[in-house]
Design a protein around this motif. Structure first.
Motif, PDB file in Angstrom:
ATOM      1  N   GLN A  34       0.819  -1.219   0.000  1.00 50.52           N
ATOM      2  CA  GLN A  34       0.000   0.000   0.000  1.00 50.52           C
ATOM      3  C   GLN A  34       0.852   1.268   0.000  1.00 50.52           C
ATOM      4  N   THR A 104     -10.401   0.253   3.325  1.00 52.43           N
ATOM      5  CA  THR A 104      -9.976  -0.552   2.173  1.00 52.43           C
ATOM      6  C   THR A 104      -8.452  -0.713   2.139  1.00 52.43           C
ATOM      7  N   ILE A 105      -7.735   0.342   2.489  1.00 49.03           N
ATOM      8  CA  ILE A 105      -6.265   0.283   2.526  1.00 49.03           C
ATOM      9  C   ILE A 105      -5.835  -0.576   3.725  1.00 49.03           C
ATOM     10  N   ASN A 107      -7.279  -3.106   4.892  1.00 49.61           N
ATOM     11  CA  ASN A 107      -7.480  -4.530   4.612  1.00 49.61           C
ATOM     12  C   ASN A 107      -6.235  -5.183   4.041  1.00 49.61           C
ATOM     13  N   ARG A 108      -5.377  -4.414   3.413  1.00 45.27           N
ATOM     14  CA  ARG A 108      -4.209  -4.974   2.747  1.00 45.27           C
ATOM     15  C   ARG A 108      -2.900  -4.535   3.421  1.00 45.27           C
TER      16      ARG A 108
ATOM     17  N   THR B  61     -11.552  -0.361  -6.802  1.00 44.45           N
ATOM     18  CA  THR B  61     -11.790  -1.276  -5.678  1.00 44.45           C
ATOM     19  C   THR B  61     -12.489  -2.566  -6.110  1.00 44.45           C
ATOM     20  N   MET B  64     -11.409  -8.927  -2.427  1.00 42.51           N
ATOM     21  CA  MET B  64     -10.464 -10.039  -2.381  1.00 42.51           C
ATOM     22  C   MET B  64     -10.892 -10.871  -1.177  1.00 42.51           C
ATOM     23  N   LYS B  67     -13.259  -8.967   0.934  1.00 41.71           N
ATOM     24  CA  LYS B  67     -12.898  -7.674   1.532  1.00 41.71           C
ATOM     25  C   LYS B  67     -12.467  -6.684   0.449  1.00 41.71           C
ATOM     26  N   PRO B  68     -12.902  -5.416   0.567  1.00 42.40           N
ATOM     27  CA  PRO B  68     -12.510  -4.449  -0.469  1.00 42.40           C
ATOM     28  C   PRO B  68     -11.023  -4.139  -0.409  1.00 42.40           C
ATOM     29  N   VAL B  69     -10.394  -4.115  -1.580  1.00 39.49           N
ATOM     30  CA  VAL B  69      -8.978  -3.725  -1.708  1.00 39.49           C
ATOM     31  C   VAL B  69      -8.818  -2.916  -2.985  1.00 39.49           C
TER      32      VAL B  69
END
Ligand code: FAD
Ligand code: FES
Ligand code: FES
Lengths: 271, 174
Positions: A34, A104-105, A107-108, B61, B64, B67-69
């Motif tokens: 990210q 969303t960020i 999550n990764r 977006t 995955m 879950k949103p990525v």
């Protein structure tokens, strides 16, 4: 823009990952990507090889003991934020994590990646230093523990060596009776802070650590400072700068307002 | 490098399998291929849009493993172990609009539609996690996505409407 070509490695053991890194001076570790992928896409970074650690089992752990919280290299911000045990043992972590980027960020992106990326605008390096945490680093030569206060050298610069992988970060538990708080001002919820800070109040001891104010996380001891002087005393240890996002004068004003607000909140939490 | 991997214009290609909307696709890509580009160019799934390519706008977006990525911040070669859902995969099994899609249509949640796929995927996952968001939570759910057209009011309304539709559907099937 697109990233320049690089060789891609997707090892399934830590040993293999360290092996590739040790033989490849300008290879980089890819965790959540990210921060790294935007740098590659803008061609601000051009490593010859990436070592993707996402297929290595056992790195996504979150261990909670009475001593503190140990977060593995692949634990995503979102998982740390949602972890009940983490909240109980070190409440500053979820409080600060809720300001790290958007869901969303989170999550990764990984919490360990955020620490070793050493961005002065990032919350986690600041929190690690404030709590006196550490990072566990592995290389083919063995492992070592780096204390938070020895980790950050400058903007995006840490003492982690290119051939090392940070395998975990450790955040000590909050002592009984102590209180913590975190707050920041950003243009949009989830964006990088113009100024942010965390504070720990433990008996007579009051300490605060700042985000987006100096090149490296800076902890200021505010013990014994009267409430109406908190911001001024903090500014004696900080040197806010002008940039595209805010003037130095505005940042200084945010330090004054936020320091008092966050220390007050931490005091209330300590009761 | 595996036995099947080849080299094109001096750059190594990787033969990978991506699972998208329940279907496995074998594609050959360079390591630097962003997932967003793999979806659009290699698989022809052009519903996923690309705006900023550095994680800020949210147009790309996808989900995955639910879950949103940001698809622009993940390399396709790094997505091989995941189940990916794009906007094309959000419709109901019978092809009708999902609650979130229906709500966008009812509440004028879109104008040009450029940002819409990112909003639809983000909100679909957001409502799975929090089926009855407050007004504030509905706003926070979309805080990471940018829209140049609607001023967000109708998108927030769409989040709230989608929650209603989902609840009504569940009550019906219960
Ligand atoms: C739109 C947007 C907004 C954001 N806002 C914020 C914010 O408000 N606050 C904030 O703190 N962050 C923010 N971030 C960054 C985000 O938190 C990242 O997830 C984080 O900084 C990096 O973690 P990562 O796992 O994605 O690391 P990567 O991007 O994979 O790596 C970052 C760097 O660290 C190195 N690295 C990563 N893991 C390891 C490891 N285990 N060992 C050795 N080296 C490693 C990589 O080689 C690279 O140099 C934002 C990002 C985006 C895209
Ligand atoms: S294109 Fe991916 S976030 Fe903008
Ligand atoms: S509807 Fe046009 S960008 Fe959002």
């Amino acid at each position: 823009m697109k990233p320049a070509p690089f060789a891609y490695h997707r090892p399934t053991t830590l040993g293999d990952a360290l092996e590739v890194l040790s033989g490849n001076a300008d290879a980089k570790v890819l965790a959540g990507g990210q921060s790294l992928v935007p740098l590659l896409s803008m061609r601000l970074a051009g490593p010859s090889a990436l070592v993707d650690i996402n297929a290595i089992p056992g790195l996504d752990t979150i261990e909670v003991t009475e001593a503190g919280v140990r977060i593995g290299a692949l634990a995503r911000h979102a998982d740390v934020l949602a972890h009940e045990g983490v909240r109980r043992v070190q409440p500053l972590l979820p409080e600060a994590l809720s300001y790290v980027a958007h869901a969303t960020i989170r999550n990764r992106g990984t919490t360990v990646g955020s620490i070793v990326h050493a961005d002065a605008a990032a919350e986690m390096p600041s929190v690690l230093v404030l709590l006196g945490g550490s990072v566990e680093a592995a290389s083919t030569g063995g492992t070592r523990t780096i204390a938070a206060e020895d980790l950050f050298l400058g903007p995006l610069e840490s003492t982690l060596r290119p051939e090392e992988i940070a395998t975990s970060a450790f955040f000590p538990a909050l002592p009984a009776g102590a209180g913590v708080a975190f707050d920041e001002i950003a243009r949009r919820q989830g964006d990088y802070a113009l100024v942010g800070l965390g504070a720990v109040v433990d008996g007579d001891s009051v300490r605060a650590s700042y985000v987006s104010v100096s090149d490296v996380p800076t902890v200021v001891d505010l013990s014994g400072v009267p409430d109406d002087r908190l911001g001024e005393v903090a500014l004696e240890h900080l040197d806010p700068v002008d940039d595209i996002h805010a003037t130095a004068a505005y940042r200084a004003q945010l330090v004054r307002v936020l320091t008092k607000r966050v220390v007050t909140k931490a005091r209330e939490a300590a009761r | 490098m595996s036995a099947q991997d080849t080299v094109r214009h001096g750059e190594q290609l990787h033969l990978i399998r991506l699972r998208v909307n329940g279907i496995g696709h074998d594609v050959e890509v360079p390591a630097r291929r962003l997932l967003s580009d793999a979806l659009r160019h290699d698989l022809g799934l052009t519903g996923t849009h690309v705006g900023c390519e550095h994680g800020v706008c949210g147009a790309c977006t996808v989900l995955m493993d639910g879950k949103p990525v940001r698809a622009c911040l993940i390399f396709a070669v790094s997505a091989v172990d995941a189940e990916i859902t794009t906007v094309e995969g959000l419709t109901e099994p019978d092809g009708s609009l999902s609650p979130v899609q229906q709500a966008f249509s009812e509440c004028h949640g879109l104008q040009c539609g450029f940002c819409t796929p990112g909003f639809l995927t983000t909100i679909t996952a957001g409502l799975n996690e929090n089926p009855c968001p407050t007004h504030e939570e509905a706003r926070e759910m979309i805080a990471g996505n940018l829209c140049r057209c609607t001023g967000y009011q109708n998108i927030v309304k769409s989040v709230e409407r989608a929650a209603e539709i989902t609840q009504a559907k569940e009550a019906e099937s219960a």
